[in-house]
Design an enzyme around this catalytic site. Sequence first.
Site, PDB file in Angstrom:
ATOM      1  N   HIS A  87     -12.687 -13.215  35.171  1.00 55.01           N
ATOM      2  CA  HIS A  87     -13.167 -14.547  35.550  1.00 55.01           C
ATOM      3  C   HIS A  87     -13.943 -14.492  36.863  1.00 55.01           C
ATOM      4  O   HIS A  87     -13.739 -13.608  37.708  1.00 55.01           O
ATOM      5  CB  HIS A  87     -11.993 -15.523  35.684  1.00 55.01           C
ATOM      6  CG  HIS A  87     -11.023 -15.139  36.766  1.00 55.01           C
ATOM      7  ND1 HIS A  87     -11.240 -15.433  38.104  1.00 55.01           N
ATOM      8  CD2 HIS A  87      -9.839 -14.482  36.714  1.00 55.01           C
ATOM      9  CE1 HIS A  87     -10.235 -14.979  38.822  1.00 55.01           C
ATOM     10  NE2 HIS A  87      -9.366 -14.395  38.003  1.00 55.01           N
TER      11      HIS A  87
ATOM     12  N   GLU B  36      -3.112 -13.601  33.223  1.00 53.77           N
ATOM     13  CA  GLU B  36      -2.774 -12.622  34.253  1.00 53.77           C
ATOM     14  C   GLU B  36      -1.277 -12.335  34.185  1.00 53.77           C
ATOM     15  O   GLU B  36      -0.498 -13.106  33.595  1.00 53.77           O
ATOM     16  CB  GLU B  36      -3.151 -13.180  35.629  1.00 53.77           C
ATOM     17  CG  GLU B  36      -2.911 -12.238  36.800  1.00 53.77           C
ATOM     18  CD  GLU B  36      -3.634 -10.916  36.689  1.00 53.77           C
ATOM     19  OE1 GLU B  36      -3.216 -10.097  35.838  1.00 53.77           O
ATOM     20  OE2 GLU B  36      -4.594 -10.683  37.456  1.00 53.77           O
TER      21      GLU B  36
END
Length: 198
Positions: free
Chosen positions: A10, A88
Amino acid sequence: MRAPVYLVRHGQSEWNVLRLTQGQTTHPALTALGREQAAAAAEAIARDLVSGTPVRVVTSDLVRAVETARIIGDRLGLVPELDARLREQHLGDLEGRSYEDSWHEAELHDWSDPELPVAGGESVAQVRRRLVALLAELDPDAATVVVSHGDSIRSVLAHLLGHSMTEVPWVDVPNGSVARYDGVVGWLEHRHPAEVER
């Protein structure tokens, strides 16, 4: 030869700027620079894709990844699919703490045990298992853009390169970077507009 898998971290998030450990914290959004990084990644992928190859975009469901995936999807004319397995690593008590605090705590963790949860969150083994399961489901004849996070991408790369869970070399995965896998691992060269101007 399989169609490529693009592993995209990202773009820069608000918490990256504040130097706060994110883990699976849902809400940090992209900064203006993060949106530029996502757009640069999208252009690099668009240039690399072979015309006529079917493509899909799959993303972590955390805001910073979803925003990145939407920018890439808009460029490719695709709607991203959300998959929580691309999140994550859950970093438990470290989430929301400064990088410095988190690094200090990480030094106290027993990394020789891949099944040991980090700060009450997820273990390295748990992260790898969920990501490897997702990779196994990908269509080898379709190019797949996978939008995820730094530690998760490091885990995927370690798996693809045949490293054990206890002997993983550090790989720098900057915001907006794109790793490409088609049987071998490489990196797409791209620079966001702010870097081009320098």
